[in-house]
Design a protein around this motif. Structure first.
Motif, PDB file in Angstrom:
ATOM      1  N   ILE A 187     100.353  33.901   0.450  1.00 15.50           N
ATOM      2  CA  ILE A 187      99.116  32.985   0.203  1.00 15.50           C
ATOM      3  C   ILE A 187      99.569  32.300  -1.054  1.00 15.50           C
ATOM      4  O   ILE A 187      99.624  32.662  -2.302  1.00 15.50           O
ATOM      5  N   LEU A 188      99.465  31.125  -1.240  1.00 18.60           N
ATOM      6  CA  LEU A 188      99.697  30.055  -2.210  1.00 18.60           C
ATOM      7  C   LEU A 188      98.519  29.314  -2.646  1.00 18.60           C
ATOM      8  O   LEU A 188      97.730  28.926  -1.505  1.00 18.60           O
ATOM      9  N   GLY A 189      98.340  28.755  -3.870  1.00 15.11           N
ATOM     10  CA  GLY A 189      97.361  27.904  -4.144  1.00 15.11           C
ATOM     11  C   GLY A 189      97.117  27.738  -5.517  1.00 15.11           C
ATOM     12  O   GLY A 189      97.873  28.509  -6.338  1.00 15.11           O
ATOM     13  N   GLY A 190      96.331  26.916  -5.991  1.00  9.46           N
ATOM     14  CA  GLY A 190      96.120  26.683  -7.283  1.00  9.46           C
ATOM     15  C   GLY A 190      94.940  27.489  -7.968  1.00  9.46           C
ATOM     16  O   GLY A 190      94.773  28.604  -7.284  1.00  9.46           O
ATOM     17  N   GLU A 241     100.753  28.351  -6.918  1.00  7.84           N
ATOM     18  CA  GLU A 241     101.559  27.121  -6.738  1.00  7.84           C
ATOM     19  C   GLU A 241     101.573  26.537  -7.983  1.00  7.84           C
ATOM     20  O   GLU A 241     100.612  25.805  -8.488  1.00  7.84           O
ATOM     21  N   VAL A 242     102.723  26.427  -8.415  1.00  3.42           N
ATOM     22  CA  VAL A 242     102.891  25.712  -9.720  1.00  3.42           C
ATOM     23  C   VAL A 242     103.723  24.409  -9.883  1.00  3.42           C
ATOM     24  O   VAL A 242     103.897  23.896 -10.909  1.00  3.42           O
ATOM     25  N   GLY A 243     104.234  24.067  -8.629  1.00  2.00           N
ATOM     26  CA  GLY A 243     105.117  22.695  -8.476  1.00  2.00           C
ATOM     27  C   GLY A 243     104.295  21.506  -8.180  1.00  2.00           C
ATOM     28  O   GLY A 243     104.910  20.566  -7.930  1.00  2.00           O
ATOM     29  N   LEU A 244     103.003  21.477  -8.164  1.00  2.00           N
ATOM     30  CA  LEU A 244     102.507  20.402  -7.817  1.00  2.00           C
ATOM     31  C   LEU A 244     101.963  19.514  -9.038  1.00  2.00           C
ATOM     32  O   LEU A 244     101.406  18.288  -8.953  1.00  2.00           O
ATOM     33  N   GLY A 245     102.173  20.040 -10.228  1.00  2.00           N
ATOM     34  CA  GLY A 245     101.584  18.983 -11.475  1.00  2.00           C
ATOM     35  C   GLY A 245     102.895  18.385 -11.906  1.00  2.00           C
ATOM     36  O   GLY A 245     103.962  18.307 -11.499  1.00  2.00           O
ATOM     37  N   ILE A 246     102.407  18.070 -13.217  1.00  2.00           N
ATOM     38  CA  ILE A 246     103.708  17.303 -13.942  1.00  2.00           C
ATOM     39  C   ILE A 246     104.823  18.260 -14.322  1.00  2.00           C
ATOM     40  O   ILE A 246     104.687  19.571 -14.381  1.00  2.00           O
ATOM     41  N   VAL A 247     105.835  17.701 -14.726  1.00  2.00           N
ATOM     42  CA  VAL A 247     107.205  18.382 -15.144  1.00  2.00           C
ATOM     43  C   VAL A 247     106.607  18.893 -16.634  1.00  2.00           C
ATOM     44  O   VAL A 247     106.010  18.152 -17.655  1.00  2.00           O
ATOM     45  N   PHE A 292     110.366  28.471 -15.771  1.00  2.00           N
ATOM     46  CA  PHE A 292     109.266  29.165 -14.949  1.00  2.00           C
ATOM     47  C   PHE A 292     109.153  28.503 -13.535  1.00  2.00           C
ATOM     48  O   PHE A 292     109.038  29.144 -12.376  1.00  2.00           O
ATOM     49  N   ARG A 293     108.790  27.282 -13.820  1.00  2.00           N
ATOM     50  CA  ARG A 293     108.262  26.468 -12.709  1.00  2.00           C
ATOM     51  C   ARG A 293     109.397  26.519 -11.378  1.00  2.00           C
ATOM     52  O   ARG A 293     109.215  26.764 -10.380  1.00  2.00           O
ATOM     53  N   ASP A 294     110.643  26.714 -11.730  1.00  2.00           N
ATOM     54  CA  ASP A 294     111.977  26.319 -10.908  1.00  2.00           C
ATOM     55  C   ASP A 294     111.875  27.808 -10.374  1.00  2.00           C
ATOM     56  O   ASP A 294     112.289  27.988  -9.199  1.00  2.00           O
TER      57      ASP A 294
END
Length: 170
Positions: A9-12, A125-131, A140-142
């Protein structure tokens, strides 16, 4: 969840991931195991942990595993439903402890693959925002993105939560 033995389960933040995961597990015969990865570093985190614990029934056994997640999964009796909440905090703990993230993720994937019983994994899910602006946050995001991809490939079901609503991805 009868046919899905591994659910991701992924999400913000505050998207309803934990509550949805709890509901999936509670639809199965108990007792249930909640593997918690959070560490109570400050009052805000202590409050969040207390809120999560308060909404769970006494049928839940809570296991704290801020670092030894694969071992906690392996130590849970076969067939007992497991909720892991959350992979994002676990990965943060591993990185801050300067442990080998690749080895930890490989151990986690093996533990999930070898699990005899349903397991639900919750992750932000941490990959939807700005770099991110700093190297640690980008790493961490990667790392999180790679872990999510590997788990999603292995999972029977992947759910993306938006505003409390589950969207079936796989």
């Amino acid at each position: 969840m009868a046919t899905a033995s591994l659910t991701l389960i992924l999400g913000g933040a505050r998207s309803g991931k934990s509550r949805h995961g709890e509901g999936l597990i509670e639809a199965l015969p108990g007792p249930w195991t909640y593997i918690a990865t959070a560490q109570a570093w400050d009052d805000e985190m202590r409050t969040r942990i207390a809120e999560h614990r308060a909404r769970r029934s006494p049928d839940w056994l809570t296991v704290d595993a801020p670092l030894a997640l694969a071992a906690a999964i392996a130590a849970t009796p076969p067939g007992r439903p497991i909720l892991v909440d959350c992979l994002t905090l676990w990965l943060t703990n591993v990185m801050l402890a300067e442990q080998d993230t690749q080895a930890g993720c490989a151990d986690l994937l093996r533990a999930c693959a070898g699990r005899a019983g349903p397991i639900v994994l919750v992750a932000s899910e941490v990959g939807l925002g700005i770099v991110p602006e700093n190297a640690l946050a980008r790493r961490f995001r990667d790392e999180a993105g790679r872990l999510h991809q590997r788990l999603a490939a292995q999972a029977d079901r992947v759910v993306f939560m938006v505003a409390g609503l589950p969207m079936q991805v796989k």
